[in-house]
Design a protein around this motif. Structure first.
Motif, PDB file in Angstrom:
ATOM      1  N   ASP A 102       0.844  -1.198   0.000  1.00  0.00           N
ATOM      2  CA  ASP A 102       0.000   0.000   0.000  1.00  0.00           C
ATOM      3  C   ASP A 102       0.883   1.252   0.000  1.00  0.00           C
ATOM      4  O   ASP A 102       1.098   1.884   1.042  1.00  0.00           O
ATOM      5  CB  ASP A 102      -0.920  -0.016   1.215  1.00  0.00           C
ATOM      6  CG  ASP A 102      -2.006   1.053   1.127  1.00  0.00           C
ATOM      7  OD1 ASP A 102      -2.272   1.516   0.009  1.00  0.00           O
ATOM      8  OD2 ASP A 102      -2.573   1.419   2.180  1.00  0.00           O
ATOM      9  N   LYS A 103       1.394   1.592  -1.168  1.00  0.00           N
ATOM     10  CA  LYS A 103       2.301   2.729  -1.318  1.00  0.00           C
ATOM     11  C   LYS A 103       1.730   3.704  -2.342  1.00  0.00           C
ATOM     12  O   LYS A 103       1.137   3.301  -3.335  1.00  0.00           O
ATOM     13  CB  LYS A 103       3.694   2.274  -1.754  1.00  0.00           C
ATOM     14  CG  LYS A 103       4.352   1.306  -0.769  1.00  0.00           C
ATOM     15  CD  LYS A 103       4.609   1.972   0.571  1.00  0.00           C
ATOM     16  CE  LYS A 103       5.206   1.019   1.576  1.00  0.00           C
ATOM     17  NZ  LYS A 103       5.458   1.665   2.887  1.00  0.00           N
ATOM     18  N   GLY A 104       1.941   4.993  -2.106  1.00  0.00           N
ATOM     19  CA  GLY A 104       1.361   5.999  -2.974  1.00  0.00           C
ATOM     20  C   GLY A 104       2.063   6.149  -4.307  1.00  0.00           C
ATOM     21  O   GLY A 104       1.465   6.625  -5.271  1.00  0.00           O
ATOM     22  N   GLU A 105       3.320   5.768  -4.386  1.00  0.00           N
ATOM     23  CA  GLU A 105       4.090   5.933  -5.618  1.00  0.00           C
ATOM     24  C   GLU A 105       4.152   4.625  -6.397  1.00  0.00           C
ATOM     25  O   GLU A 105       3.961   3.545  -5.830  1.00  0.00           O
ATOM     26  CB  GLU A 105       5.507   6.399  -5.280  1.00  0.00           C
ATOM     27  CG  GLU A 105       6.271   5.402  -4.410  1.00  0.00           C
ATOM     28  CD  GLU A 105       7.539   5.978  -3.840  1.00  0.00           C
ATOM     29  OE1 GLU A 105       8.630   5.523  -4.249  1.00  0.00           O
ATOM     30  OE2 GLU A 105       7.442   6.886  -2.983  1.00  0.00           O
ATOM     31  N   PRO A 106       4.393   4.687  -7.695  1.00  0.00           N
ATOM     32  CA  PRO A 106       4.560   3.454  -8.468  1.00  0.00           C
ATOM     33  C   PRO A 106       5.934   2.842  -8.219  1.00  0.00           C
ATOM     34  O   PRO A 106       6.904   3.553  -7.961  1.00  0.00           O
ATOM     35  CB  PRO A 106       4.418   3.927  -9.922  1.00  0.00           C
ATOM     36  CG  PRO A 106       4.867   5.348  -9.887  1.00  0.00           C
ATOM     37  CD  PRO A 106       4.439   5.885  -8.559  1.00  0.00           C
ATOM     38  N   GLY A 107       6.009   1.533  -8.288  1.00  0.00           N
ATOM     39  CA  GLY A 107       7.297   0.876  -8.095  1.00  0.00           C
ATOM     40  C   GLY A 107       7.143  -0.597  -7.829  1.00  0.00           C
ATOM     41  O   GLY A 107       6.031  -1.114  -7.643  1.00  0.00           O
ATOM     42  N   THR A 108       8.257  -1.274  -7.838  1.00  0.00           N
ATOM     43  CA  THR A 108       8.309  -2.702  -7.526  1.00  0.00           C
ATOM     44  C   THR A 108       9.577  -2.981  -6.737  1.00  0.00           C
ATOM     45  O   THR A 108      10.539  -2.208  -6.781  1.00  0.00           O
ATOM     46  CB  THR A 108       8.316  -3.569  -8.801  1.00  0.00           C
ATOM     47  OG1 THR A 108       9.461  -3.211  -9.599  1.00  0.00           O
ATOM     48  CG2 THR A 108       7.046  -3.382  -9.609  1.00  0.00           C
ATOM     49  N   THR A 109       9.588  -4.087  -6.040  1.00  0.00           N
ATOM     50  CA  THR A 109      10.773  -4.556  -5.342  1.00  0.00           C
ATOM     51  C   THR A 109      10.648  -6.067  -5.216  1.00  0.00           C
ATOM     52  O   THR A 109       9.586  -6.640  -5.514  1.00  0.00           O
ATOM     53  CB  THR A 109      10.916  -3.890  -3.958  1.00  0.00           C
ATOM     54  OG1 THR A 109      12.152  -4.295  -3.348  1.00  0.00           O
ATOM     55  CG2 THR A 109       9.756  -4.270  -3.038  1.00  0.00           C
ATOM     56  N   SER A 110      11.696  -6.723  -4.798  1.00  0.00           N
ATOM     57  CA  SER A 110      11.647  -8.182  -4.676  1.00  0.00           C
ATOM     58  C   SER A 110      12.790  -8.663  -3.807  1.00  0.00           C
ATOM     59  O   SER A 110      13.674  -7.892  -3.414  1.00  0.00           O
ATOM     60  CB  SER A 110      11.731  -8.847  -6.069  1.00  0.00           C
ATOM     61  OG  SER A 110      12.931  -8.482  -6.723  1.00  0.00           O
ATOM     62  N   ASN A 111      12.759  -9.961  -3.494  1.00  0.00           N
ATOM     63  CA  ASN A 111      13.877 -10.571  -2.774  1.00  0.00           C
ATOM     64  C   ASN A 111      14.329 -11.817  -3.525  1.00  0.00           C
ATOM     65  O   ASN A 111      13.720 -12.230  -4.512  1.00  0.00           O
ATOM     66  CB  ASN A 111      13.500 -10.895  -1.319  1.00  0.00           C
ATOM     67  CG  ASN A 111      12.351 -11.894  -1.223  1.00  0.00           C
ATOM     68  OD1 ASN A 111      12.106 -12.692  -2.123  1.00  0.00           O
ATOM     69  ND2 ASN A 111      11.624 -11.855  -0.113  1.00  0.00           N
ATOM     70  N   ALA A 112      15.401 -12.411  -3.047  1.00  0.00           N
ATOM     71  CA  ALA A 112      15.988 -13.557  -3.738  1.00  0.00           C
ATOM     72  C   ALA A 112      15.131 -14.811  -3.643  1.00  0.00           C
ATOM     73  O   ALA A 112      15.368 -15.771  -4.384  1.00  0.00           O
ATOM     74  CB  ALA A 112      17.375 -13.848  -3.171  1.00  0.00           C
ATOM     75  N   SER A 113      14.145 -14.822  -2.757  1.00  0.00           N
ATOM     76  CA  SER A 113      13.299 -16.000  -2.563  1.00  0.00           C
ATOM     77  C   SER A 113      12.116 -16.050  -3.513  1.00  0.00           C
ATOM     78  O   SER A 113      11.337 -17.002  -3.483  1.00  0.00           O
ATOM     79  CB  SER A 113      12.798 -16.046  -1.113  1.00  0.00           C
ATOM     80  OG  SER A 113      13.888 -16.093  -0.210  1.00  0.00           O
ATOM     81  N   GLY A 114      11.942 -15.015  -4.349  1.00  0.00           N
ATOM     82  CA  GLY A 114      10.868 -15.035  -5.326  1.00  0.00           C
ATOM     83  C   GLY A 114       9.645 -14.227  -4.965  1.00  0.00           C
ATOM     84  O   GLY A 114       8.641 -14.273  -5.671  1.00  0.00           O
ATOM     85  N   THR A 115       9.705 -13.463  -3.876  1.00  0.00           N
ATOM     86  CA  THR A 115       8.583 -12.598  -3.510  1.00  0.00           C
ATOM     87  C   THR A 115       8.755 -11.240  -4.159  1.00  0.00           C
ATOM     88  O   THR A 115       9.814 -10.608  -4.026  1.00  0.00           O
ATOM     89  CB  THR A 115       8.490 -12.427  -1.984  1.00  0.00           C
ATOM     90  OG1 THR A 115       8.272 -13.700  -1.380  1.00  0.00           O
ATOM     91  CG2 THR A 115       7.341 -11.497  -1.611  1.00  0.00           C
ATOM     92  N   GLY A 116       7.730 -10.796  -4.877  1.00  0.00           N
ATOM     93  CA  GLY A 116       7.766  -9.488  -5.518  1.00  0.00           C
ATOM     94  C   GLY A 116       6.754  -8.564  -4.899  1.00  0.00           C
ATOM     95  O   GLY A 116       5.592  -8.942  -4.712  1.00  0.00           O
ATOM     96  N   GLY A 117       7.176  -7.361  -4.551  1.00  0.00           N
ATOM     97  CA  GLY A 117       6.272  -6.363  -3.995  1.00  0.00           C
ATOM     98  C   GLY A 117       5.894  -5.353  -5.072  1.00  0.00           C
ATOM     99  O   GLY A 117       6.772  -4.740  -5.687  1.00  0.00           O
ATOM    100  N   ILE A 118       4.615  -5.202  -5.322  1.00  0.00           N
ATOM    101  CA  ILE A 118       4.116  -4.254  -6.311  1.00  0.00           C
ATOM    102  C   ILE A 118       3.462  -3.097  -5.573  1.00  0.00           C
ATOM    103  O   ILE A 118       2.490  -3.294  -4.841  1.00  0.00           O
ATOM    104  CB  ILE A 118       3.093  -4.909  -7.262  1.00  0.00           C
ATOM    105  CG1 ILE A 118       3.612  -6.257  -7.775  1.00  0.00           C
ATOM    106  CG2 ILE A 118       2.762  -3.964  -8.407  1.00  0.00           C
ATOM    107  CD1 ILE A 118       4.907  -6.189  -8.522  1.00  0.00           C
ATOM    108  N   PHE A 119       3.984  -1.892  -5.732  1.00  0.00           N
ATOM    109  CA  PHE A 119       3.415  -0.741  -5.053  1.00  0.00           C
ATOM    110  C   PHE A 119       2.042  -0.444  -5.638  1.00  0.00           C
ATOM    111  O   PHE A 119       1.864  -0.429  -6.863  1.00  0.00           O
ATOM    112  CB  PHE A 119       4.304   0.482  -5.209  1.00  0.00           C
ATOM    113  CG  PHE A 119       5.655   0.368  -4.533  1.00  0.00           C
ATOM    114  CD1 PHE A 119       6.029  -0.792  -3.889  1.00  0.00           C
ATOM    115  CD2 PHE A 119       6.547   1.422  -4.558  1.00  0.00           C
ATOM    116  CE1 PHE A 119       7.264  -0.911  -3.269  1.00  0.00           C
ATOM    117  CE2 PHE A 119       7.773   1.324  -3.940  1.00  0.00           C
ATOM    118  CZ  PHE A 119       8.141   0.158  -3.297  1.00  0.00           C
ATOM    119  N   SER A 120       1.075  -0.192  -4.768  1.00  0.00           N
ATOM    120  CA  SER A 120      -0.287   0.064  -5.239  1.00  0.00           C
ATOM    121  C   SER A 120      -0.360   1.317  -6.114  1.00  0.00           C
ATOM    122  O   SER A 120      -1.250   1.436  -6.957  1.00  0.00           O
ATOM    123  CB  SER A 120      -1.238   0.206  -4.042  1.00  0.00           C
ATOM    124  OG  SER A 120      -0.815   1.252  -3.172  1.00  0.00           O
ATOM    125  N   GLY A 121       0.601   2.235  -5.941  1.00  0.00           N
ATOM    126  CA  GLY A 121       0.635   3.426  -6.776  1.00  0.00           C
ATOM    127  C   GLY A 121       0.889   3.125  -8.242  1.00  0.00           C
ATOM    128  O   GLY A 121       0.645   3.976  -9.106  1.00  0.00           O
TER     129      GLY A 121
END
Length: 314
Positions: A102-121
């Protein structure tokens, strides 16, 4: 001297040579080490990003839920294709998982285990399904390309070298030259202060050095992630030109700097791979004004979901 040799030996054990899917030589750490470090880095990235403001209105909440469903459906299909293309990937990670942050800006992040975080922005960019699929696949490309492992190896090695190149012994030898035996207490205090200063210097050097090194090969990592993403999308029946057009349509909505700038770079790279001319300003305006494409999933008799041709609004 023995301590230095021991530290360097530990460094060599932690890091090992590897080759990226594109054939680039890498220095990486074992997966369990990278999993821990990259998870911390992902959480820090989430903390640093600004949270979305307030609660959403009913229509806004519906749009957010629809976006989450699109990410989940696309992510599931992309993950299946990725494991088909890279069967050895299962030895490192069990699955890919995408979560909405739940982030206001656009973006993505991830870790080496295969989890990707997609910013709601990211939803505010109004990405079509081909563009959103590329964004997800590109984040998967960083995992498949072992970029997290490579970055962690860089941080560890630079940190170790900073400690070796800034030894305490040099400061202690300098303090031993202080005149007067009666100044033992002052010398002791000075030694402690010098030790703390040296530690702070080593930490700063480690942070700045690793950051500079990672930044130097980030463009190459981004290009590799782009290539891996296009490979996965091709397995889904998407060609590079379709993806290039979809990314070009999103460019007018991208800010300069940070993650949006990286997506601009990927858009240019994909266009080059597609070997097609960049759309002119009029074409960009037409693409930007078009309604985002939506994927329709059809459940076949065998139970496997298949992608139907995208429908465009008149």
């Amino acid at each position: 001297m023995r301590a230095r040799i021991g530290v360097l030996s530990l460094c060599s054990l932690l890091a090992a040579c590897a080759t990226s899917p594109n054939g680039r030589s890498q220095l990486v750490v074992p997966q369990p080490v990278s999993a821990v470090y990259s998870e911390v880095n992902m959480r820090l990235a989430l903390v640093a990003a600004a949270d979305a403001k307030g609660t959403c209105a009913e229509s806004e909440c519906d749009a957010s839920k629809e976006f989450e469903l699109r990410v989940a459906r696309l992510g599931e299909r992309l993950a299946g294709k990725a494991f088909d293309i890279y069967p050895d990937l299962r030895e490192r990670i069990g699955r890919f998982e995408f979560v909405i942050a739940d982030k206001g800006e656009p973006g993505t992040t991830s870790n080496a285990s295969g989890t990707g975080g997609i910013f709601s922005g990211t939803r505010t960019l109004e990405l079509s399904d081909p563009a959103l699929a590329f964004v997800l696949a590109r984040e998967m490309g960083h995992v498949i390309g072992q970029h997290h492992n490579e970055n962690v190896a860089t941080k560890i090695i630079v940190s170790v070298l900073a400690q070796v190149l800034l030894p305490m012994s040099g400061i202690i030898r300098s303090l031993s030259l202080l005149p007067g035996a009666s100044g033992a207490a002052a010398a002791s205090t000075a030694t402690a202060g010098a030790g703390a200063a040296t530690m702070a210097t080593a930490t700063a050097a480690s942070f700045l050095g690793s950051k500079a090194m990672i930044a130097s090969y980030w463009p190459k990592q981004l290009e590799e992630a782009d290539g891996i993403a296009l490979t996965i999308l091709a397995r889904m029946g998407k060609d590079a030109q379709e993806t290039a057009d979809a990314l070009a349509a999103a460019e007018p909505r991208l800010d300069k700097g940070g993650w949006p700038q990286d997506l601009r770079a990927s858009s240019s790279h994909v266009a080059q791979i597609a070997q097609g001319p960049r759309p002119d300003q009029e074409r960009l305006a037409q693409l930007a004004a078009s309604v985002p494409l939506k994927l329709t999933y059809v459940i076949s008799d065998s139970g496997a979901d298949e992608l139907s041709p995208p429908a465009r609004s008149e």
